[in-house]
Design a protein around this motif. Structure first.
Motif, PDB file in Angstrom:
ATOM      1  N   ARG B  61       0.853  -1.186   0.000  1.00  0.00           N
ATOM      2  CA  ARG B  61       0.000   0.000   0.000  1.00  0.00           C
ATOM      3  C   ARG B  61       0.888   1.234   0.000  1.00  0.00           C
ATOM      4  O   ARG B  61       2.111   1.121   0.011  1.00  0.00           O
ATOM      5  CB  ARG B  61      -0.867   0.043   1.260  1.00  0.00           C
ATOM      6  N   LEU B  62       0.265   2.407   0.021  1.00  0.00           N
ATOM      7  CA  LEU B  62       1.041   3.641   0.112  1.00  0.00           C
ATOM      8  C   LEU B  62       1.005   4.247   1.504  1.00  0.00           C
ATOM      9  O   LEU B  62       1.851   5.044   1.855  1.00  0.00           O
ATOM     10  CB  LEU B  62       0.508   4.668  -0.879  1.00  0.00           C
ATOM     11  N   MET B  65      -1.571   9.450   2.712  1.00  0.00           N
ATOM     12  CA  MET B  65      -1.074  10.302   1.624  1.00  0.00           C
ATOM     13  C   MET B  65      -1.803  11.636   1.574  1.00  0.00           C
ATOM     14  O   MET B  65      -1.399  12.520   0.832  1.00  0.00           O
ATOM     15  CB  MET B  65      -1.285   9.605   0.272  1.00  0.00           C
ATOM     16  N   ARG B  66      -2.880  11.806   2.339  1.00  0.00           N
ATOM     17  CA  ARG B  66      -3.770  12.941   2.109  1.00  0.00           C
ATOM     18  C   ARG B  66      -3.404  14.167   2.916  1.00  0.00           C
ATOM     19  O   ARG B  66      -3.498  15.281   2.432  1.00  0.00           O
ATOM     20  CB  ARG B  66      -5.218  12.542   2.425  1.00  0.00           C
TER      21      ARG B  66
END
Lengths: 149, 358
Positions: B61-62, B65-66
Protein backbone atom coordinates in the motif's frame (compact mmCIF):
# COMPACT_ATOMS: atom_id res chain seq x y z
CA UNK A 1 3.29 -33.15 5.12
CA UNK A 2 4.87 -36.20 6.64
CA UNK A 3 5.08 -35.80 10.37
CA UNK A 4 8.56 -36.55 11.49
CA UNK A 5 10.08 -36.59 14.89
CA UNK A 6 12.32 -33.56 14.91
CA UNK A 7 15.43 -33.33 16.95
CA UNK A 8 16.14 -30.08 18.78
CA UNK A 9 18.61 -28.72 16.25
CA UNK A 10 16.60 -29.70 13.20
CA UNK A 11 13.62 -27.86 14.71
CA UNK A 12 15.74 -24.75 15.02
CA UNK A 13 17.08 -24.96 11.47
CA UNK A 14 13.64 -25.74 10.09
CA UNK A 15 12.18 -22.79 11.98
CA UNK A 16 14.92 -20.45 10.76
CA UNK A 17 14.42 -21.61 7.18
CA UNK A 18 10.66 -21.12 7.25
CA UNK A 19 10.99 -17.74 8.96
CA UNK A 20 13.50 -16.60 6.35
CA UNK A 21 11.24 -17.69 3.51
CA UNK A 22 8.44 -15.64 5.09
CA UNK A 23 10.73 -12.64 5.41
CA UNK A 24 11.72 -13.03 1.77
CA UNK A 25 8.08 -12.80 0.68
CA UNK A 26 7.49 -9.56 2.57
CA UNK A 27 10.79 -8.09 1.43
CA UNK A 28 9.89 -8.57 -2.23
CA UNK A 29 6.50 -7.05 -1.42
CA UNK A 30 8.27 -4.05 0.14
CA UNK A 31 9.95 -3.19 -3.15
CA UNK A 32 7.16 -4.00 -5.60
CA UNK A 33 5.19 -1.04 -7.00
CA UNK A 34 2.29 -0.26 -4.70
CA UNK A 35 -1.27 -1.07 -5.74
CA UNK A 36 -2.95 1.88 -4.02
CA UNK A 37 -5.13 3.97 -6.36
CA UNK A 38 -5.28 7.62 -5.34
CA UNK A 39 -8.69 8.02 -6.86
CA UNK A 40 -9.71 11.62 -7.39
CA UNK A 41 -6.17 12.63 -8.34
CA UNK A 42 -5.60 9.82 -10.79
CA UNK A 43 -8.80 10.23 -12.83
CA UNK A 44 -6.81 10.69 -16.02
CA UNK A 45 -4.78 7.51 -15.64
CA UNK A 46 -7.47 5.48 -13.95
CA UNK A 47 -8.02 2.07 -15.52
CA UNK A 48 -11.29 0.27 -14.86
CA UNK A 49 -11.67 -3.31 -15.92
CA UNK A 50 -13.71 -3.87 -19.07
CA UNK A 51 -16.01 -6.23 -17.19
CA UNK A 52 -16.85 -3.66 -14.54
CA UNK A 53 -20.60 -3.06 -14.33
CA UNK A 54 -21.33 0.52 -13.41
CA UNK A 55 -24.38 1.66 -15.38
CA UNK A 56 -26.70 0.10 -17.94
CA UNK A 57 -26.53 1.66 -21.38
CA UNK A 58 -28.21 1.07 -24.69
CA UNK A 59 -25.77 1.61 -27.55
CA UNK A 60 -27.06 3.52 -30.54
CA UNK A 61 -25.60 3.41 -34.03
CA UNK A 62 -24.82 6.50 -36.14
CA UNK A 63 -28.44 6.79 -37.34
CA UNK A 64 -29.65 6.95 -33.77
CA UNK A 65 -31.22 3.51 -33.95
CA UNK A 66 -30.92 0.90 -31.23
CA UNK A 67 -31.29 -2.84 -31.44
CA UNK A 68 -34.09 -3.15 -28.90
CA UNK A 69 -37.12 -5.11 -30.07
CA UNK A 70 -39.17 -4.31 -26.95
CA UNK A 71 -39.59 -7.99 -26.12
CA UNK A 72 -39.57 -7.29 -22.40
CA UNK A 73 -37.24 -10.15 -21.49
CA UNK A 74 -34.89 -7.82 -19.63
CA UNK A 75 -37.79 -6.41 -17.67
CA UNK A 76 -38.84 -9.91 -16.67
CA UNK A 77 -35.29 -10.95 -15.86
CA UNK A 78 -34.65 -8.04 -13.53
CA UNK A 79 -34.96 -9.22 -9.90
CA UNK A 80 -35.38 -5.68 -8.58
CA UNK A 81 -37.81 -4.34 -11.15
CA UNK A 82 -35.49 -1.56 -12.07
CA UNK A 83 -36.30 -1.74 -15.76
CA UNK A 84 -39.66 -0.71 -17.13
CA UNK A 85 -40.42 -0.71 -20.81
CA UNK A 86 -43.16 1.35 -22.44
CA UNK A 87 -44.24 -0.02 -25.81
CA UNK A 88 -46.77 0.73 -28.48
CA UNK A 89 -48.16 -1.29 -31.36
CA UNK A 90 -47.36 -0.15 -34.86
CA UNK A 91 -48.95 -1.74 -37.92
CA UNK A 92 -46.47 -2.59 -40.60
CA UNK A 93 -47.61 -1.05 -43.87
CA UNK A 94 -46.29 -3.82 -46.13
CA UNK A 95 -47.51 -6.87 -44.29
CA UNK A 96 -50.35 -5.37 -42.33
CA UNK A 97 -49.22 -7.07 -39.15
CA UNK A 98 -49.00 -5.17 -35.91
CA UNK A 99 -45.63 -5.02 -34.21
CA UNK A 100 -44.45 -3.84 -30.80
CA UNK A 101 -41.95 -0.98 -30.81
CA UNK A 102 -40.13 0.69 -27.97
CA UNK A 103 -41.39 4.03 -26.73
CA UNK A 104 -39.25 4.51 -23.69
CA UNK A 105 -36.79 2.29 -21.86
CA UNK A 106 -36.69 3.42 -18.25
CA UNK A 107 -33.86 2.22 -16.05
CA UNK A 108 -33.67 3.02 -12.34
CA UNK A 109 -29.99 3.06 -11.38
CA UNK A 110 -30.99 3.39 -7.73
CA UNK A 111 -32.68 -0.01 -7.77
CA UNK A 112 -30.13 -1.79 -9.94
CA UNK A 113 -27.91 -4.36 -8.28
CA UNK A 114 -25.68 -4.85 -11.33
CA UNK A 115 -26.36 -8.57 -11.66
CA UNK A 116 -26.23 -8.42 -15.45
CA UNK A 117 -29.25 -10.73 -15.80
CA UNK A 118 -30.90 -8.23 -18.16
CA UNK A 119 -27.85 -8.16 -20.44
CA UNK A 120 -27.74 -11.95 -20.46
CA UNK A 121 -31.48 -12.17 -21.21
CA UNK A 122 -31.40 -9.79 -24.17
CA UNK A 123 -31.62 -11.74 -27.46
CA UNK A 124 -30.34 -8.82 -29.56
CA UNK A 125 -27.46 -7.56 -27.37
CA UNK A 126 -29.25 -4.24 -27.24
CA UNK A 127 -28.13 -3.31 -23.74
CA UNK A 128 -24.77 -3.46 -22.02
CA UNK A 129 -22.99 -2.19 -18.95
CA UNK A 130 -20.47 0.62 -19.23
CA UNK A 131 -17.54 1.67 -17.02
CA UNK A 132 -18.83 5.09 -16.13
CA UNK A 133 -18.98 4.67 -12.37
CA UNK A 134 -19.24 8.24 -11.06
CA UNK A 135 -23.01 8.11 -10.69
CA UNK A 136 -23.59 9.92 -7.41
CA UNK A 137 -26.35 12.54 -7.52
CA UNK A 138 -28.22 14.53 -4.88
CA UNK A 139 -31.70 13.51 -5.95
CA UNK A 140 -32.77 9.95 -6.49
CA UNK A 141 -35.18 11.04 -9.18
CA UNK A 142 -32.14 11.75 -11.30
CA UNK A 143 -31.20 8.08 -11.08
CA UNK A 144 -34.17 7.10 -13.22
CA UNK A 145 -32.80 7.26 -16.71
CA UNK A 146 -34.36 6.92 -20.15
CA UNK A 147 -31.95 4.78 -22.13
CA UNK A 148 -33.36 4.97 -25.67
CA UNK A 149 -33.18 8.12 -27.74
CA UNK B 1 35.61 12.56 14.49
CA UNK B 2 33.28 15.29 15.72
CA UNK B 3 33.45 15.84 19.45
CA UNK B 4 30.24 17.33 20.78
CA UNK B 5 31.58 17.61 24.31
CA UNK B 6 33.30 20.85 23.18
CA UNK B 7 29.88 22.44 22.70
CA UNK B 8 28.45 21.05 25.93
CA UNK B 9 31.46 22.18 27.99
CA UNK B 10 31.24 25.62 26.37
CA UNK B 11 27.58 25.90 27.42
CA UNK B 12 28.49 24.66 30.88
CA UNK B 13 31.28 27.22 31.26
CA UNK B 14 29.07 30.00 29.93
CA UNK B 15 26.35 29.21 32.47
CA UNK B 16 28.84 28.93 35.32
CA UNK B 17 30.32 32.31 34.45
CA UNK B 18 26.88 33.89 34.73
CA UNK B 19 25.54 32.38 37.96
CA UNK B 20 26.51 30.39 41.04
CA UNK B 21 27.56 26.80 40.44
CA UNK B 22 24.54 25.16 42.10
CA UNK B 23 22.09 27.24 40.09
CA UNK B 24 23.98 26.46 36.89
CA UNK B 25 23.80 22.73 37.62
CA UNK B 26 20.09 23.02 38.28
CA UNK B 27 19.54 24.99 35.09
CA UNK B 28 21.52 22.42 33.11
CA UNK B 29 19.37 19.64 34.55
CA UNK B 30 16.23 21.46 33.46
CA UNK B 31 17.68 22.17 30.02
CA UNK B 32 18.66 18.54 29.53
CA UNK B 33 15.26 17.34 30.70
CA UNK B 34 13.57 19.64 28.20
CA UNK B 35 15.89 18.46 25.42
CA UNK B 36 15.31 14.80 26.25
CA UNK B 37 11.53 15.21 26.37
CA UNK B 38 11.40 17.18 23.13
CA UNK B 39 13.62 14.62 21.40
CA UNK B 40 11.44 11.87 22.87
CA UNK B 41 8.23 13.34 21.50
CA UNK B 42 9.69 14.24 18.11
CA UNK B 43 11.18 10.77 17.70
CA UNK B 44 7.88 9.22 18.70
CA UNK B 45 6.16 11.20 15.95
CA UNK B 46 8.81 10.16 13.44
CA UNK B 47 8.46 6.55 14.56
CA UNK B 48 4.67 6.51 14.23
CA UNK B 49 4.95 7.98 10.74
CA UNK B 50 7.63 5.46 9.84
CA UNK B 51 5.57 2.59 11.21
CA UNK B 52 2.60 3.55 9.09
CA UNK B 53 4.63 4.00 5.95
CA UNK B 54 6.75 0.86 6.40
CA UNK B 55 3.72 -1.23 7.30
CA UNK B 56 1.96 0.06 4.22
CA UNK B 57 4.93 -0.74 2.01
CA UNK B 58 5.09 -4.30 3.32
CA UNK B 59 1.40 -4.69 2.52
CA UNK B 60 1.83 -3.21 -0.95
CA UNK B 61 0.00 0.00 0.00
CA UNK B 62 1.04 3.64 0.11
CA UNK B 63 -0.09 4.50 3.62
CA UNK B 64 -1.31 7.96 4.63
CA UNK B 65 -1.07 10.30 1.62
CA UNK B 66 -3.77 12.94 2.11
CA UNK B 67 -2.85 15.12 5.10
CA UNK B 68 0.05 17.30 4.04
CA UNK B 69 2.56 16.38 1.37
CA UNK B 70 3.00 12.59 1.28
CA UNK B 71 0.92 12.35 4.47
CA UNK B 72 3.55 14.12 6.54
CA UNK B 73 1.02 15.95 8.70
CA UNK B 74 -1.09 12.85 9.39
CA UNK B 75 0.70 12.01 12.63
CA UNK B 76 0.41 15.58 13.90
CA UNK B 77 -3.32 15.41 13.23
CA UNK B 78 -3.49 12.10 15.12
CA UNK B 79 -1.54 13.48 18.07
CA UNK B 80 -3.73 16.58 18.15
CA UNK B 81 -6.83 14.38 18.15
CA UNK B 82 -5.38 12.33 20.99
CA UNK B 83 -4.69 15.45 23.07
CA UNK B 84 -8.16 16.94 22.75
CA UNK B 85 -9.96 13.69 23.58
CA UNK B 86 -11.71 13.35 26.93
CA UNK B 87 -10.02 11.32 29.64
CA UNK B 88 -12.75 9.19 31.12
CA UNK B 89 -12.88 8.27 34.81
CA UNK B 90 -14.58 5.00 35.58
CA UNK B 91 -16.50 4.35 38.77
CA UNK B 92 -15.20 0.93 39.65
CA UNK B 93 -11.55 1.33 38.77
CA UNK B 94 -8.73 1.82 41.21
CA UNK B 95 -8.31 5.48 40.37
CA UNK B 96 -4.84 6.10 41.75
CA UNK B 97 -3.25 3.07 40.11
CA UNK B 98 -5.29 3.62 36.96
CA UNK B 99 -3.90 7.12 36.55
CA UNK B 100 -0.41 6.17 37.72
CA UNK B 101 0.12 3.31 35.27
CA UNK B 102 0.69 5.31 32.04
CA UNK B 103 3.20 7.52 33.82
CA UNK B 104 5.19 4.53 35.03
CA UNK B 105 5.38 3.18 31.50
CA UNK B 106 6.46 6.53 30.09
CA UNK B 107 8.87 7.13 32.96
CA UNK B 108 10.59 3.86 32.32
CA UNK B 109 11.02 4.52 28.64
CA UNK B 110 12.14 8.16 29.10
CA UNK B 111 14.73 7.06 31.65
CA UNK B 112 16.09 4.43 29.31
CA UNK B 113 15.96 6.81 26.38
CA UNK B 114 18.08 9.37 28.19
CA UNK B 115 20.87 6.81 28.68
CA UNK B 116 21.49 6.27 24.98
CA UNK B 117 24.75 7.68 23.64
CA UNK B 118 23.59 9.76 20.66
CA UNK B 119 26.99 11.03 19.62
CA UNK B 120 30.49 11.58 20.85
CA UNK B 121 29.88 13.78 23.89
CA UNK B 122 26.07 13.75 23.69
CA UNK B 123 25.12 11.34 26.42
CA UNK B 124 23.09 12.39 29.42
CA UNK B 125 24.08 9.64 31.78
CA UNK B 126 27.39 7.88 31.38
CA UNK B 127 28.66 5.77 34.23
CA UNK B 128 30.38 2.45 34.70
CA UNK B 129 27.24 0.27 34.83
CA UNK B 130 25.36 2.01 32.03
CA UNK B 131 24.13 -1.12 30.28
CA UNK B 132 23.00 -2.58 33.58
CA UNK B 133 21.11 0.61 34.36
CA UNK B 134 19.43 0.51 30.95
CA UNK B 135 18.26 -3.04 31.60
CA UNK B 136 16.94 -2.08 35.02
CA UNK B 137 15.02 0.97 33.85
CA UNK B 138 13.62 -0.64 30.75
CA UNK B 139 12.29 -3.60 32.70
CA UNK B 140 10.13 -1.69 35.15
CA UNK B 141 7.86 -0.57 32.35
CA UNK B 142 6.12 -3.91 32.77
CA UNK B 143 5.05 -2.68 36.20
CA UNK B 144 2.99 0.07 34.60
CA UNK B 145 1.43 -2.42 32.22
CA UNK B 146 0.52 -4.79 35.04
CA UNK B 147 -0.94 -1.91 37.06
CA UNK B 148 -2.95 -0.73 34.06
CA UNK B 149 -4.39 -4.19 33.56
CA UNK B 150 -5.14 -4.67 37.24
CA UNK B 151 -6.66 -1.29 37.98
CA UNK B 152 -8.87 -1.18 34.89
CA UNK B 153 -11.25 -3.71 36.47
CA UNK B 154 -11.71 -5.35 33.10
CA UNK B 155 -11.05 -8.97 32.26
CA UNK B 156 -9.54 -8.19 28.87
CA UNK B 157 -7.12 -5.75 30.41
CA UNK B 158 -6.21 -8.21 33.13
CA UNK B 159 -5.52 -11.04 30.67
CA UNK B 160 -3.49 -8.70 28.50
CA UNK B 161 -1.47 -7.51 31.46
CA UNK B 162 -0.81 -11.04 32.71
CA UNK B 163 0.33 -12.10 29.25
CA UNK B 164 2.54 -9.05 29.05
CA UNK B 165 4.00 -9.80 32.45
CA UNK B 166 4.76 -13.43 31.62
CA UNK B 167 6.23 -12.46 28.28
CA UNK B 168 8.36 -9.53 29.37
CA UNK B 169 9.76 -11.27 32.42
CA UNK B 170 10.72 -14.23 30.23
CA UNK B 171 12.27 -12.30 27.38
CA UNK B 172 14.19 -10.05 29.74
CA UNK B 173 16.45 -13.06 30.21
CA UNK B 174 17.26 -13.43 26.55
CA UNK B 175 17.91 -9.72 26.19
CA UNK B 176 20.14 -9.86 29.25
CA UNK B 177 22.02 -12.90 27.96
CA UNK B 178 22.65 -11.44 24.53
CA UNK B 179 23.79 -8.18 26.10
CA UNK B 180 26.01 -10.16 28.43
CA UNK B 181 27.54 -11.91 25.43
CA UNK B 182 28.53 -8.54 24.07
CA UNK B 183 29.71 -7.38 27.48
CA UNK B 184 31.98 -10.42 27.56
CA UNK B 185 33.38 -9.26 24.26
CA UNK B 186 33.73 -5.59 25.16
CA UNK B 187 34.80 -6.11 28.76
CA UNK B 188 32.91 -3.09 30.02
CA UNK B 189 29.38 -2.00 30.91
CA UNK B 190 29.98 1.69 30.32
CA UNK B 191 28.21 2.75 27.14
CA UNK B 192 30.75 5.35 26.05
CA UNK B 193 33.52 2.77 26.56
CA UNK B 194 31.57 0.15 24.60
CA UNK B 195 31.25 2.55 21.67
CA UNK B 196 34.90 3.61 21.94
CA UNK B 197 36.08 0.02 21.81
CA UNK B 198 34.33 -0.44 18.48
CA UNK B 199 36.56 2.19 16.88
CA UNK B 200 38.58 -0.38 14.94
CA UNK B 201 35.63 -2.63 14.11
CA UNK B 202 32.00 -3.00 15.15
CA UNK B 203 31.29 -5.75 17.63
CA UNK B 204 29.03 -7.67 15.27
CA UNK B 205 32.05 -8.16 12.97
CA UNK B 206 34.56 -8.44 15.77
CA UNK B 207 32.61 -11.17 17.53
CA UNK B 208 31.65 -12.88 14.23
CA UNK B 209 29.43 -15.96 14.78
CA UNK B 210 28.52 -15.65 18.49
CA UNK B 211 27.90 -11.92 18.08
CA UNK B 212 25.64 -12.56 15.11
CA UNK B 213 23.71 -15.20 17.05
CA UNK B 214 23.40 -12.78 19.95
CA UNK B 215 22.15 -10.11 17.54
CA UNK B 216 19.43 -12.40 16.19
CA UNK B 217 18.39 -13.44 19.69
CA UNK B 218 18.39 -9.78 20.68
CA UNK B 219 16.14 -8.86 17.75
CA UNK B 220 13.63 -11.59 18.60
CA UNK B 221 13.64 -10.84 22.31
CA UNK B 222 13.57 -7.10 21.63
CA UNK B 223 10.43 -7.47 19.58
CA UNK B 224 8.89 -9.41 22.46
CA UNK B 225 10.05 -6.83 25.00
CA UNK B 226 8.28 -4.02 23.17
CA UNK B 227 5.07 -6.09 22.88
CA UNK B 228 5.24 -5.83 19.13
CA UNK B 229 5.41 -7.97 16.11
CA UNK B 230 4.52 -11.60 16.40
CA UNK B 231 4.57 -11.15 20.17
CA UNK B 232 1.80 -8.55 20.41
CA UNK B 233 -0.54 -10.84 22.31
CA UNK B 234 -0.79 -8.54 25.36
CA UNK B 235 -2.80 -6.21 23.15
CA UNK B 236 -4.11 -8.73 20.66
CA UNK B 237 -6.84 -6.72 18.95
CA UNK B 238 -8.78 -9.71 17.77
CA UNK B 239 -8.88 -11.39 21.17
CA UNK B 240 -8.63 -8.74 23.87
CA UNK B 241 -9.97 -5.55 22.20
CA UNK B 242 -6.85 -3.60 23.12
CA UNK B 243 -5.38 -5.61 25.98
CA UNK B 244 -4.10 -3.72 28.99
CA UNK B 245 -5.00 -0.27 27.63
CA UNK B 246 -8.58 -1.10 26.70
CA UNK B 247 -10.03 1.30 29.27
CA UNK B 248 -7.71 4.20 28.56
CA UNK B 249 -8.70 7.15 26.43
CA UNK B 250 -7.06 10.39 25.38
CA UNK B 251 -3.54 10.91 26.58
CA UNK B 252 -3.67 7.92 28.95
CA UNK B 253 -3.79 5.75 25.88
CA UNK B 254 -1.44 8.17 24.13
CA UNK B 255 1.23 7.55 26.77
CA UNK B 256 1.05 3.78 26.25
CA UNK B 257 1.14 4.26 22.51
CA UNK B 258 4.09 6.64 22.56
CA UNK B 259 5.93 4.50 25.11
CA UNK B 260 5.47 1.43 22.94
CA UNK B 261 6.97 3.18 19.94
CA UNK B 262 9.77 4.70 21.95
CA UNK B 263 10.57 1.32 23.49
CA UNK B 264 11.03 0.13 19.95
CA UNK B 265 13.41 3.02 19.37
CA UNK B 266 15.26 2.28 22.59
CA UNK B 267 15.63 -1.42 21.84
CA UNK B 268 16.93 -0.53 18.39
CA UNK B 269 19.18 2.17 19.81
CA UNK B 270 20.76 -0.27 22.24
CA UNK B 271 21.18 -2.83 19.46
CA UNK B 272 22.82 -0.16 17.32
CA UNK B 273 25.08 0.83 20.22
CA UNK B 274 26.30 -2.56 21.37
CA UNK B 275 26.26 -4.47 18.08
CA UNK B 276 26.68 -1.89 15.33
CA UNK B 277 28.99 0.58 17.01
CA UNK B 278 26.59 3.36 18.09
CA UNK B 279 27.81 6.70 16.76
CA UNK B 280 31.11 5.14 15.69
CA UNK B 281 31.64 5.42 11.91
CA UNK B 282 32.30 2.32 9.86
CA UNK B 283 35.97 1.55 10.18
CA UNK B 284 37.75 -1.20 8.29
CA UNK B 285 41.22 -2.00 9.60
CA UNK B 286 43.88 -1.24 7.02
CA UNK B 287 41.84 1.17 4.90
CA UNK B 288 42.96 4.47 6.43
CA UNK B 289 41.69 6.74 3.65
CA UNK B 290 38.26 5.07 3.82
CA UNK B 291 38.17 5.39 7.61
CA UNK B 292 39.11 9.09 7.41
CA UNK B 293 36.31 9.72 4.90
CA UNK B 294 33.83 7.92 7.13
CA UNK B 295 34.86 10.16 10.03
CA UNK B 296 33.51 13.18 8.16
CA UNK B 297 29.97 11.89 8.62
CA UNK B 298 28.90 13.16 12.05
CA UNK B 299 28.10 10.78 14.90
CA UNK B 300 24.34 11.46 15.19
CA UNK B 301 23.89 10.54 11.54
CA UNK B 302 25.57 7.21 12.17
CA UNK B 303 23.63 6.59 15.35
CA UNK B 304 20.23 7.42 13.91
CA UNK B 305 21.02 5.69 10.65
CA UNK B 306 21.86 2.44 12.42
CA UNK B 307 18.97 2.78 14.84
CA UNK B 308 16.44 3.33 12.10
CA UNK B 309 17.90 0.43 10.18
CA UNK B 310 17.33 -1.84 13.19
CA UNK B 311 13.85 -0.37 13.62
CA UNK B 312 13.17 -1.23 10.00
CA UNK B 313 14.38 -4.78 10.64
CA UNK B 314 12.01 -5.08 13.62
CA UNK B 315 9.11 -3.66 11.61
CA UNK B 316 9.91 -6.11 8.85
CA UNK B 317 9.61 -8.94 11.39
CA UNK B 318 6.44 -7.47 12.84
CA UNK B 319 4.63 -7.14 9.54
CA UNK B 320 5.67 -10.58 8.33
CA UNK B 321 4.72 -13.06 11.00
CA UNK B 322 1.36 -13.88 12.52
CA UNK B 323 0.77 -13.60 16.25
CA UNK B 324 1.99 -16.44 18.48
CA UNK B 325 -0.05 -18.19 21.13
CA UNK B 326 1.00 -17.58 24.73
CA UNK B 327 2.32 -21.13 25.19
CA UNK B 328 4.31 -20.81 21.97
CA UNK B 329 5.77 -17.55 23.18
CA UNK B 330 6.87 -19.06 26.46
CA UNK B 331 8.18 -22.22 24.74
CA UNK B 332 10.20 -20.17 22.29
CA UNK B 333 11.85 -18.31 25.12
CA UNK B 334 12.48 -21.02 27.69
CA UNK B 335 13.20 -23.95 25.38
CA UNK B 336 14.99 -22.23 22.54
CA UNK B 337 16.20 -18.67 22.98
CA UNK B 338 17.50 -18.95 26.52
CA UNK B 339 19.45 -22.23 26.12
CA UNK B 340 20.88 -21.04 22.82
CA UNK B 341 21.74 -17.74 24.46
CA UNK B 342 23.52 -19.51 27.31
CA UNK B 343 25.54 -21.72 24.96
CA UNK B 344 26.26 -18.66 22.87
CA UNK B 345 27.56 -16.82 25.92
CA UNK B 346 29.84 -19.77 26.63
CA UNK B 347 31.13 -19.78 23.06
CA UNK B 348 31.72 -16.04 23.16
CA UNK B 349 33.61 -16.32 26.43
CA UNK B 350 35.73 -19.09 24.93
CA UNK B 351 36.41 -16.95 21.85
CA UNK B 352 37.43 -14.00 23.99
CA UNK B 353 39.65 -16.11 26.26
CA UNK B 354 41.33 -17.87 23.35
CA UNK B 355 41.62 -14.63 21.39
CA UNK B 356 39.56 -15.90 18.49
CA UNK B 357 37.97 -12.53 17.91
CA UNK B 358 39.06 -10.13 15.20
Amino acid sequence: MKRERYTYLSTVTFALKSLLSGLKVTLTEFFTPKVTEQYPENRKTLKISERHRARLTMPHDENGANRCIACGLCQNACPNGSISIVTKSVTDEETGKSKKVLVSYEYDLGCCMFCQLCVNACPKNAIEFCNDFENAVYDRKKLVQKLNR
Amino acid sequence: MYDFSIITTAIDQFLRSLMPSALATFLECVLIAVCVLVAYVLLAIVMIFMERKVCAAFQCRLGPMRVGFWGLLQVFADVFKMIIKEIIDFKRTDNLLYNLAPFLVVLSSVLTFSCLPFANGIEVLDFNVGLFFIMATSSFGVLGIMLAGWSSNNKFSMIGAMRSGAQMVSYELSIGLSMLTLVALSGTLQLSEIVARQADMWFIFKGHLPALTAFIIYLIAGNAETNRGPFDLPEAESELTAGYHTEYSGMGFGFFYVAEFMNLFIVSGIAATIFLGGWMPLHVPGLDAFNATMDYIPGPVWFFGKTFFVIWLLMWIKWTFPRLRIDQVITLEWKYLMPIGLVNLLIMTLCVVMGWTF
